[in-house]
Scaffold this motif. Structure first.
Motif, PDB file in Angstrom:
ATOM      1  N   LEU A 265       0.818  -1.211   0.000  1.00 21.60           N
ATOM      2  CA  LEU A 265       0.000   0.000   0.000  1.00 21.60           C
ATOM      3  C   LEU A 265       0.851   1.261   0.000  1.00 21.60           C
ATOM      4  O   LEU A 265       0.494   2.250  -0.607  1.00 21.60           O
ATOM      5  N   ASP A 266       1.936   1.234   0.730  1.00 22.32           N
ATOM      6  CA  ASP A 266       2.920   2.316   0.715  1.00 22.32           C
ATOM      7  C   ASP A 266       4.226   1.778   1.279  1.00 22.32           C
ATOM      8  O   ASP A 266       4.395   0.566   1.370  1.00 22.32           O
ATOM      9  N   ASP A 267       5.115   2.656   1.663  1.00 20.44           N
ATOM     10  CA  ASP A 267       6.444   2.231   2.110  1.00 20.44           C
ATOM     11  C   ASP A 267       6.423   1.297   3.312  1.00 20.44           C
ATOM     12  O   ASP A 267       7.343   0.517   3.505  1.00 20.44           O
ATOM     13  N   ASN A 268       5.393   1.386   4.143  1.00 24.78           N
ATOM     14  CA  ASN A 268       5.399   0.588   5.363  1.00 24.78           C
ATOM     15  C   ASN A 268       4.062  -0.088   5.673  1.00 24.78           C
ATOM     16  O   ASN A 268       3.782  -0.411   6.812  1.00 24.78           O
ATOM     17  N   LYS A 269       3.267  -0.344   4.647  1.00 27.06           N
ATOM     18  CA  LYS A 269       2.002  -1.041   4.831  1.00 27.06           C
ATOM     19  C   LYS A 269       1.772  -2.033   3.699  1.00 27.06           C
ATOM     20  O   LYS A 269       2.122  -1.771   2.552  1.00 27.06           O
ATOM     21  N   ILE A 270       1.158  -3.156   4.049  1.00 28.11           N
ATOM     22  CA  ILE A 270       0.899  -4.203   3.067  1.00 28.11           C
ATOM     23  C   ILE A 270      -0.436  -4.855   3.395  1.00 28.11           C
ATOM     24  O   ILE A 270      -0.848  -4.897   4.556  1.00 28.11           O
ATOM     25  N   VAL A 271      -1.121  -5.333   2.381  1.00 32.33           N
ATOM     26  CA  VAL A 271      -2.351  -6.088   2.576  1.00 32.33           C
ATOM     27  C   VAL A 271      -2.201  -7.420   1.848  1.00 32.33           C
ATOM     28  O   VAL A 271      -1.723  -7.472   0.719  1.00 32.33           O
TER      29      VAL A 271
ATOM     30  N   VAL B 291      -7.186 -13.187   0.480  1.00 31.57           N
ATOM     31  CA  VAL B 291      -7.579 -14.456  -0.117  1.00 31.57           C
ATOM     32  C   VAL B 291      -9.050 -14.362  -0.467  1.00 31.57           C
ATOM     33  O   VAL B 291      -9.768 -13.499   0.005  1.00 31.57           O
ATOM     34  N   GLY B 292      -9.490 -15.275  -1.297  1.00 33.49           N
ATOM     35  CA  GLY B 292     -10.885 -15.301  -1.704  1.00 33.49           C
ATOM     36  C   GLY B 292     -11.001 -15.366  -3.215  1.00 33.49           C
ATOM     37  O   GLY B 292     -10.023 -15.623  -3.924  1.00 33.49           O
ATOM     38  N   ASP B 293     -12.198 -15.124  -3.699  1.00 32.27           N
ATOM     39  CA  ASP B 293     -12.455 -15.112  -5.133  1.00 32.27           C
ATOM     40  C   ASP B 293     -11.498 -14.129  -5.810  1.00 32.27           C
ATOM     41  O   ASP B 293     -11.354 -12.988  -5.356  1.00 32.27           O
ATOM     42  N   ALA B 294     -10.848 -14.576  -6.871  1.00 29.94           N
ATOM     43  CA  ALA B 294      -9.793 -13.768  -7.498  1.00 29.94           C
ATOM     44  C   ALA B 294     -10.291 -12.393  -7.949  1.00 29.94           C
ATOM     45  O   ALA B 294      -9.609 -11.389  -7.748  1.00 29.94           O
ATOM     46  N   ALA B 295     -11.468 -12.340  -8.540  1.00 34.61           N
ATOM     47  CA  ALA B 295     -11.983 -11.055  -9.024  1.00 34.61           C
ATOM     48  C   ALA B 295     -12.259 -10.105  -7.862  1.00 34.61           C
ATOM     49  O   ALA B 295     -11.847  -8.941  -7.890  1.00 34.61           O
TER      50      ALA B 295
ATOM     51  N   PHE C  73     -11.057  -5.374  -4.901  1.00 35.00           N
ATOM     52  CA  PHE C  73     -11.145  -4.676  -3.623  1.00 35.00           C
ATOM     53  C   PHE C  73      -9.768  -4.213  -3.144  1.00 35.00           C
ATOM     54  O   PHE C  73      -9.620  -3.092  -2.639  1.00 35.00           O
ATOM     55  N   CYS C  74      -8.756  -5.034  -3.309  1.00 36.50           N
ATOM     56  CA  CYS C  74      -7.398  -4.635  -2.891  1.00 36.50           C
ATOM     57  C   CYS C  74      -6.894  -3.464  -3.717  1.00 36.50           C
ATOM     58  O   CYS C  74      -6.234  -2.557  -3.183  1.00 36.50           O
ATOM     59  N   GLU C  75      -7.204  -3.439  -5.005  1.00 36.88           N
ATOM     60  CA  GLU C  75      -6.808  -2.305  -5.835  1.00 36.88           C
ATOM     61  C   GLU C  75      -7.538  -1.039  -5.386  1.00 36.88           C
ATOM     62  O   GLU C  75      -6.947   0.041  -5.323  1.00 36.88           O
ATOM     63  N   PHE C  76      -8.819  -1.168  -5.045  1.00 37.95           N
ATOM     64  CA  PHE C  76      -9.605  -0.048  -4.536  1.00 37.95           C
ATOM     65  C   PHE C  76      -8.970   0.523  -3.264  1.00 37.95           C
ATOM     66  O   PHE C  76      -8.808   1.740  -3.129  1.00 37.95           O
ATOM     67  N   VAL C  77      -8.573  -0.340  -2.350  1.00 35.94           N
ATOM     68  CA  VAL C  77      -7.928   0.102  -1.105  1.00 35.94           C
ATOM     69  C   VAL C  77      -6.596   0.770  -1.413  1.00 35.94           C
ATOM     70  O   VAL C  77      -6.305   1.863  -0.925  1.00 35.94           O
ATOM     71  N   GLU C  78      -5.785   0.125  -2.236  1.00 44.56           N
ATOM     72  CA  GLU C  78      -4.464   0.663  -2.578  1.00 44.56           C
ATOM     73  C   GLU C  78      -4.563   2.051  -3.193  1.00 44.56           C
ATOM     74  O   GLU C  78      -3.846   2.975  -2.804  1.00 44.56           O
ATOM     75  N   LYS C  79      -5.465   2.218  -4.150  1.00 49.10           N
ATOM     76  CA  LYS C  79      -5.586   3.503  -4.841  1.00 49.10           C
ATOM     77  C   LYS C  79      -6.117   4.589  -3.919  1.00 49.10           C
ATOM     78  O   LYS C  79      -5.692   5.747  -4.005  1.00 49.10           O
ATOM     79  N   ASN C  80      -7.028   4.253  -3.012  1.00 45.42           N
ATOM     80  CA  ASN C  80      -7.560   5.257  -2.088  1.00 45.42           C
ATOM     81  C   ASN C  80      -6.534   5.669  -1.040  1.00 45.42           C
ATOM     82  O   ASN C  80      -6.485   6.839  -0.645  1.00 45.42           O
ATOM     83  N   VAL C  81      -5.715   4.742  -0.581  1.00 40.87           N
ATOM     84  CA  VAL C  81      -4.641   5.086   0.353  1.00 40.87           C
ATOM     85  C   VAL C  81      -3.652   6.030  -0.328  1.00 40.87           C
ATOM     86  O   VAL C  81      -3.221   7.032   0.244  1.00 40.87           O
ATOM     87  N   THR C  82      -3.307   5.727  -1.577  1.00 41.81           N
ATOM     88  CA  THR C  82      -2.392   6.580  -2.341  1.00 41.81           C
ATOM     89  C   THR C  82      -3.013   7.949  -2.603  1.00 41.81           C
ATOM     90  O   THR C  82      -2.346   8.983  -2.453  1.00 41.81           O
ATOM     91  N   LEU C  83      -4.289   7.975  -2.976  1.00 42.92           N
ATOM     92  CA  LEU C  83      -4.980   9.235  -3.240  1.00 42.92           C
ATOM     93  C   LEU C  83      -5.007  10.113  -1.991  1.00 42.92           C
ATOM     94  O   LEU C  83      -4.762  11.321  -2.074  1.00 42.92           O
TER      95      LEU C  83
END
Length: 199
Positions: free
Chosen positions: A13-19, A22-26, A31-41
């Motif tokens: 997610l950034d220099d010191n955070k990671i997610v 597991v679950g359905d690939a889609a 959802f992980c991309e949504f979280v990543e982009k909002n944290v960056t934004l």
């Protein structure tokens, strides 16, 4: 049965955070991309990084909201190392994280300000801060080992050895025969990829 052994289910997610999810690939990827982009934004808009606690609570709120509209079938582990001056878990009116005073002023092992944290979240948006966590079928075999051998302030080498014990037990008891595992660590030095573990 052999599954693909090079799938990366972790997002930095950034220099010191990671997610890790597991679950359905889609659902997992979207959802992980949504979280990543909002944290960056948020960091780009305010110039202030979110604390791991803030990311976990904001993610939980988004997953809980989606649960009532169009649920994501994904379980997550959110890990990070927070230095002083992060943003707390408060949310503003539009559902995004809001600025507040730093929530991490805890000393770490070397006496500096900062602390590691790990949050466990399931697909029903249950959130809990833990010292160790496992999702999926592997949890049935791993929690006993983690309960017995986990201790505070483990070195990286001790943690990797404990992970090897868990992976050996999973390989012995599960039908899936996965030989390689990707390992990342997050600490005061940031997120980094360790050598692949082969069991």
């Amino acid at each position: 049965m052999v599954m693909r052994d090079d799938m990366d289910k972790m997002r930095v997610l950034d220099d010191n955070k990671i997610v890790a999810a597991v679950g359905d690939a889609a659902d997992r990827d979207q959802f992980c991309e949504f979280v990543e982009k909002n944290v960056t934004l948020y960091r780009m808009r305010t110039g202030i990084p979110l604390s791991t606690k803030a990311v976990a609570h904001w993610t939980r709120r988004q997953l809980a909201t989606a649960l009532r509209k169009g649920p994501y079938q994904t379980d997550m582990l959110i890990a990070g190392y927070d230095r002083e001056g992060g943003v707390t878990e408060r949310d503003d009116e539009d559902g995004g994280p809001s600025a507040a005073a730093g929530d991490t002023d805890l000393p770490d092992a070397d006496g500096g300000g900062g602390a590691p944290s790990l949050y466990f979240m399931d697909y029903l948006a249950s959130l809990k801060k833990l010292n160790f966590a496992v999702h999926g079928y592997a949890s049935f075999f791993s929690y006993g080992i983690l309960d017995k051998y986990y201790k505070e302030n483990m070195t990286v080498e001790e943690a990797v050895e404990l992970l090897r014990k868990c992976l050996f037990e999973i390989k012995k008891r599960l039908v899936i025969n996965q030989a390689r595992f990707m390992v990342r660590i997050v600490d005061r030095n940031g997120v980094r990829l360790l050598d692949t573990i082969e069991v």
